[in-house]
Design a protein around this motif. Structure first.
Motif, PDB file in Angstrom:
ATOM      1  N   HIS A   1      13.099   0.874  19.836  1.00  0.00           N
ATOM      2  CA  HIS A   1      13.113   1.531  18.530  1.00  0.00           C
ATOM      3  C   HIS A   1      11.859   1.153  17.745  1.00  0.00           C
ATOM      4  O   HIS A   1      11.237   2.011  17.089  1.00  0.00           O
ATOM      5  CB  HIS A   1      14.362   1.130  17.744  1.00  0.00           C
ATOM      6  N   ALA A   2      11.474  -0.113  17.820  1.00  0.00           N
ATOM      7  CA  ALA A   2      10.275  -0.553  17.097  1.00  0.00           C
ATOM      8  C   ALA A   2       9.023   0.119  17.644  1.00  0.00           C
ATOM      9  O   ALA A   2       8.126   0.500  16.883  1.00  0.00           O
ATOM     10  CB  ALA A   2      10.149  -2.066  17.181  1.00  0.00           C
ATOM     11  N   VAL A   3       8.960   0.284  18.962  1.00  0.00           N
ATOM     12  CA  VAL A   3       7.797   0.937  19.575  1.00  0.00           C
ATOM     13  C   VAL A   3       7.718   2.395  19.140  1.00  0.00           C
ATOM     14  O   VAL A   3       6.621   2.957  18.973  1.00  0.00           O
ATOM     15  CB  VAL A   3       7.891   0.838  21.112  1.00  0.00           C
ATOM     16  N   SER A   4       8.880   3.009  18.918  1.00  0.00           N
ATOM     17  CA  SER A   4       8.906   4.435  18.585  1.00  0.00           C
ATOM     18  C   SER A   4       8.433   4.732  17.167  1.00  0.00           C
ATOM     19  O   SER A   4       8.214   5.894  16.822  1.00  0.00           O
ATOM     20  CB  SER A   4      10.319   4.991  18.776  1.00  0.00           C
ATOM     21  N   HIS A   5       8.282   3.698  16.346  1.00  0.00           N
ATOM     22  CA  HIS A   5       7.794   3.870  14.971  1.00  0.00           C
ATOM     23  C   HIS A   5       6.433   3.180  14.850  1.00  0.00           C
ATOM     24  O   HIS A   5       6.347   2.038  14.397  1.00  0.00           O
ATOM     25  CB  HIS A   5       8.776   3.271  13.967  1.00  0.00           C
ATOM     26  N   PRO A   6       5.352   3.845  15.268  1.00  0.00           N
ATOM     27  CA  PRO A   6       4.044   3.191  15.268  1.00  0.00           C
ATOM     28  C   PRO A   6       3.642   2.740  13.870  1.00  0.00           C
ATOM     29  O   PRO A   6       3.852   3.461  12.892  1.00  0.00           O
ATOM     30  CB  PRO A   6       3.105   4.293  15.772  1.00  0.00           C
ATOM     31  N   ARG A   7       3.064   1.569  13.796  1.00  0.00           N
ATOM     32  CA  ARG A   7       2.631   1.049  12.503  1.00  0.00           C
ATOM     33  C   ARG A   7       1.581   1.953  11.872  1.00  0.00           C
ATOM     34  O   ARG A   7       1.521   2.100  10.653  1.00  0.00           O
ATOM     35  CB  ARG A   7       2.127  -0.382  12.650  1.00  0.00           C
ATOM     36  N   LEU A   8       0.752   2.589  12.717  1.00  0.00           N
ATOM     37  CA  LEU A   8      -0.250   3.514  12.183  1.00  0.00           C
ATOM     38  C   LEU A   8       0.406   4.701  11.482  1.00  0.00           C
ATOM     39  O   LEU A   8      -0.171   5.285  10.566  1.00  0.00           O
ATOM     40  CB  LEU A   8      -1.154   4.018  13.307  1.00  0.00           C
ATOM     41  N   GLY A   9       1.613   5.047  11.922  1.00  0.00           N
ATOM     42  CA  GLY A   9       2.311   6.166  11.303  1.00  0.00           C
ATOM     43  C   GLY A   9       2.707   5.888   9.869  1.00  0.00           C
ATOM     44  O   GLY A   9       2.793   6.819   9.058  1.00  0.00           O
ATOM     45  N   GLU A  10       2.970   4.628   9.542  1.00  0.00           N
ATOM     46  CA  GLU A  10       3.280   4.290   8.155  1.00  0.00           C
ATOM     47  C   GLU A  10       2.042   4.429   7.277  1.00  0.00           C
ATOM     48  O   GLU A  10       2.071   5.094   6.227  1.00  0.00           O
ATOM     49  CB  GLU A  10       3.831   2.867   8.052  1.00  0.00           C
ATOM     50  N   ALA A  11       0.947   3.821   7.687  1.00  0.00           N
ATOM     51  CA  ALA A  11      -0.272   3.874   6.873  1.00  0.00           C
ATOM     52  C   ALA A  11      -0.765   5.304   6.702  1.00  0.00           C
ATOM     53  O   ALA A  11      -1.201   5.695   5.606  1.00  0.00           O
ATOM     54  CB  ALA A  11      -1.355   3.003   7.508  1.00  0.00           C
TER      55      ALA A  11
ATOM     56  N   GLU B   1      -1.081  -2.749   6.975  1.00  0.00           N
ATOM     57  CA  GLU B   1      -1.895  -1.563   6.714  1.00  0.00           C
ATOM     58  C   GLU B   1      -1.296  -0.712   5.592  1.00  0.00           C
ATOM     59  O   GLU B   1      -2.018  -0.150   4.764  1.00  0.00           O
ATOM     60  CB  GLU B   1      -2.019  -0.716   7.979  1.00  0.00           C
ATOM     61  N   GLY B   2       0.033  -0.601   5.574  1.00  0.00           N
ATOM     62  CA  GLY B   2       0.670   0.153   4.503  1.00  0.00           C
ATOM     63  C   GLY B   2       0.418  -0.474   3.153  1.00  0.00           C
ATOM     64  O   GLY B   2       0.088   0.220   2.181  1.00  0.00           O
ATOM     65  N   ALA B   3       0.563  -1.800   3.062  1.00  0.00           N
ATOM     66  CA  ALA B   3       0.312  -2.482   1.799  1.00  0.00           C
ATOM     67  C   ALA B   3      -1.146  -2.351   1.380  1.00  0.00           C
ATOM     68  O   ALA B   3      -1.453  -2.173   0.190  1.00  0.00           O
ATOM     69  CB  ALA B   3       0.701  -3.954   1.931  1.00  0.00           C
ATOM     70  N   ALA B   4      -2.068  -2.427   2.340  1.00  0.00           N
ATOM     71  CA  ALA B   4      -3.489  -2.301   2.020  1.00  0.00           C
ATOM     72  C   ALA B   4      -3.824  -0.902   1.500  1.00  0.00           C
ATOM     73  O   ALA B   4      -4.668  -0.735   0.604  1.00  0.00           O
ATOM     74  CB  ALA B   4      -4.332  -2.625   3.252  1.00  0.00           C
ATOM     75  N   THR B   5      -3.171   0.108   2.033  1.00  0.00           N
ATOM     76  CA  THR B   5      -3.409   1.478   1.573  1.00  0.00           C
ATOM     77  C   THR B   5      -2.959   1.634   0.125  1.00  0.00           C
ATOM     78  O   THR B   5      -3.646   2.275  -0.689  1.00  0.00           O
ATOM     79  CB  THR B   5      -2.648   2.474   2.477  1.00  0.00           C
ATOM     80  N   ILE B   6      -1.837   1.040  -0.219  1.00  0.00           N
ATOM     81  CA  ILE B   6      -1.360   1.093  -1.604  1.00  0.00           C
ATOM     82  C   ILE B   6      -2.303   0.322  -2.517  1.00  0.00           C
ATOM     83  O   ILE B   6      -2.641   0.775  -3.621  1.00  0.00           O
ATOM     84  CB  ILE B   6       0.069   0.540  -1.682  1.00  0.00           C
ATOM     85  N   ARG B   7      -2.746  -0.830  -2.077  1.00  0.00           N
ATOM     86  CA  ARG B   7      -3.666  -1.636  -2.877  1.00  0.00           C
ATOM     87  C   ARG B   7      -4.934  -0.854  -3.195  1.00  0.00           C
ATOM     88  O   ARG B   7      -5.416  -0.841  -4.332  1.00  0.00           O
ATOM     89  CB  ARG B   7      -4.006  -2.921  -2.139  1.00  0.00           C
TER      90      ARG B   7
END
Length: 483
Positions: A208-218, A244-250
Motif C-alpha cells: 500500500h505504501a509503495v502504491s502511493h508515491p511520495r512524488l505524487g504528494e508533492a 517534499e510536501g512540507a517543502a512545497t508548502i513552505r
C-alpha cells in the motif's frame, strides 16, 4: 460567585505560561488571577498543567465510505474517546457521495451529531459532484448557515475532482469566504502503481505504501497551490506526510500564498515498517506512513510554522470482518479500508513529544493542538485559548503520569490503537467543556447529545488577498467574470 475555579495550576496559552487560577461562570472563562474567590466547586491544579481543550479539525465520524462501509464509530463513541483524550471540539465531515443531494447529506449528519455528540462540533462539507446547483445554490446557503469549510479529493475513483472541477469549487469558495481543504495526491500515479503492483502479485499490506508515491504528494500539492493562486483562494492541505510536501508548502508561503498545512501523529510517530507486520492492515491509511527522515522534516516544519496543526485524521475501521478484514483474513492492500483510529491518542502523544520530551515549548503544544485550528477555522471567538470571555474548555494535565497505550484501553469502537506499546508522559486528568467537568480520573460524566454545533464562517484565514492572477485581473481587462 463563580461556578468553578481551577486553582493554582500552570496555565498555558499559545503566547504565555503563568501560574494562576481560572475562574468560570455560566460556561465561560470569567476571571484569571491569583486567589480568586469562592466558587460552587474548586479543582486543585497545584503542580498540574492547564491548557485549552484540544480542537481536532480533521476526523471522520459515523461516515459512510465510497465503497459502502460505515466506519466503526458513532458520534457518541468517537466524541467519548476524544473527550477522554483531552479534545473538546471536533470538525468531522458531512460527506457527499456521487448522486447524493448535499442538503440531505448535511441534514443527516446533523441528526447523527445531535443525538450522539458529547463535545462541541462543526462540519466540513465534502463535495464530490460540483454541479451548477451545488455551486450556485447549495454552497451559498450552507456556508451562510455556518458551514465555513469545504473538502475536496484529488484522488480516489469515487471521490476525486478533476482540475477544472477543483477550480470551480475554489472560485465559488472565494466568493463565499469559505476555506477549502484538500486531500492532495496524484491520482494517476497511484492508479498506475496499484495496477502494476497487483498485476505482479505484490498485494500484501506493505505494498500500500509503495502504491502511493511520495512524488505524487508533492506534485498534487504544487498543482493545487497553482490553482489556488490562479483564483486567489486560501487552502488547507490535509495530512502532509513527506518532506517534499512540507517543502512545497513552505516555498508557497514564502511568496505570500494563503496556504496552510497539517500533519498527523501517524506521520510523526509511525513509519512504513508498520505495514510489514502480520496485522499490517491496521496501518493502511492514505497517505501511508513514510520514513524517519520524513518525521524529522515534518517536526521541523511544525517548529517553523510551515505546518500549522496536527490532527488525528481519525478514520476507524475495526480489525475484523466489519472493517479492515471485510474482504477476508488476507486482503490485498487495495481491498483494505483506508484509515486508523486516533482521536483519543492525539493530545497525549503530542503532549509527550512536545512538552515532556522538550522538543518544543508548552506554548507550541497549545498553538498546534488548539489555538491554530481555532483561528484557521473561525472558532477563535469561542475556542482555542484560555482567555476571559471564551468558552471554558479546559484540560488539567498530570504532566508526570506515565501511560502505556494499549488496545484494551481504547474508548472508541475500532478496538485497537495504532500506537500500542508506546508509553507517553502526561495525561489528561480533568476535562472541562463549557464549564462542565465532563472527564475526571478517566471517567466520562457527559451525556450523548450534550455537544453543541458551532456555526462559523470561513474565518480570517479564508479571506482572499485580492491578488488575482493576471488572467483574471479585471484591471487588465481579462474578464473578471471568469473569477
Amino acid at each position: 460567585m463563580l461556578d468553578l475555579v481551577i486553582r493554582g495550576g500552570t496555565v498555558a496559552t499559545a503566547c504565555d505560561v503563568v501560574r494562576c487560577d481560572v475562574g468560570i461562570r455560566e460556561g465561560r472563562i470569567a476571571m484569571l488571577g491569583e486567589g480568586l474567590g469562592e466558587a460552587a466547586r474548586t479543582i486543585d491544579a497545584e503542580g498540574k498543567v492547564v491548557t485549552p481543550g484540544g480542537i481536532d479539525s480533521h476526523c471522520h465520524i459515523e461516515q459512510l465510505s465510497a465503497s459502502g462501509i460505515r466506519n466503526a464509530d458513532t458520534f457518541e463513541t468517537a466524541t467519548r474517546s476524544a473527550a477522554l483524550g483531552g479534545t473538546t471540539t471536533v470538525i468531522p465531515f458531512a460527506c457527499q457521495h456521487k448522486g447524493m443531494d448535499l442538503f440531505d447529506v448535511v441534514r443527516d449528519y446533523h441528526g447523527l451529531a445531535e443525538r450522539g455528540a458529547i463535545i462541541d462540533y462543526a462540519l466540513h462539507l465534502i463535495v464530490t459532484e460540483p454541479t451548477e446547483r451545488l455551486l450556485s445554490e447549495q454552497l451559498p446557503r450552507l456556508v451562510s448557515d455556518g458551514h465555513g469549510s469545504i473538502k475536496l479529493f484529488m484522488t480516489y475513483d469515487a471521490m476525486r475532482l478533476h482540475d477544472e472541477e477543483v477550480l470551480d469549487v475554489l472560485s465559488a469558495a472565494r466568493g463565499l469566504g469559505a476555506m477549502v481543504c484538500v486531500h492532495a495526491e496524484n491520482h494517476g500515479m497511484i492508479t498506475w502503481m496499484v495496477r502494476r503492483l497487483l498485476d505482479r502479485g505484490y498485494a500484501a499490506p506493505k505494498f500500500h505504501a509503495v502504491s502511493h508515491p511520495r512524488l505524487g504528494e508533492a506534485e498534487a500539492i504544487q498543482r493545487l497551490i497553482a490553482m489556488a493562486e490562479l483564483v486567489d483562494q486560501p487552502i488547507m492541505i490535509f495530512h502532509v506526510s513527506t518532506a517534499e510536501g512540507a517543502a512545497t508548502i513552505r516555498a508557497a508561503r514564502g511568496r505570500g500564498v494563503k496556504v496552510w498545512g497539517e500533519t498527523c501523529p501517524q506521520y510523526l510517530f509511525l513509519t512504513v515498517a508498520e505495514l510489514d507486520r502480520p496485522d499490517g492492515a491496521k496501518w493502511c491509511c492514505s497517505p501511508p506512513p513514510r520514513t524517519e527522515a520524513d518525521q524529522d522534516a515534518l517536526w521541523q516544519a511544525l517548529e517553523r510554522g510551515d505546518l500549522s496543526t496536527v490532527t488525528s485524521d481519525h478514520a476507524p475501521f475495526a480489525y475484523d470482518e466489519t472493517g479492515k478484514l471485510r474482504a477476508g483474513p488476507s486482503p490485498t492492500f487495495k481491498e483494505i479500508p483506508n484509515g486508523m483510529p486516533g482521536l483519543e491518542a492525539r493530545m497525549p502523544l503530542m503532549f509527550d513529544a512536545i512538552v515532556s520530551s522538550g522538543r518544543m515549548a508548552l506554548t507550541d503544544f497549545v498553538r498546534i493542538t488548539a489555538t491554530a485550528p481555532a483561528e484557521i477555522y473561525n472558532l477563535a471567538d469561542r475556542k482555542g485559548s484560555i482567555a476571559v470571555g471564551k468558552d471554558a474548555d479546559v484540560v488539567v494535565w498530570d504532566a508526570g503520569r506515565r501511560v502505556t497505550l494499549s488496545d484494551d484501553k481504547v474508548s472508541d469502537a475500532a478496538g485497537y490503537t495504532a500506537y500500542a506499546g508506546r508509553t507517553v508522559t502526561g495525561w489528561p486528568e480533568v476535562v472541562v467543556r463549557r464549564g462542565e467537568v465532563i472527564v475526571e480520573d478517566g471517567t466520562l460524566h457527559a451525556a450523548p447529545g450534550s455537544g453543541r454545533f458551532l456555526p462559523r464562517s470561513g474565518g480570517r484565514a479564508a479571506a482572499p488577498t485580492g491578488r488575482l492572477a493576471p488572467e483574471l485581473d479585471p484591471a487588465k481587462n481579462f474578464g473578471a467574470e471568469l473569477g
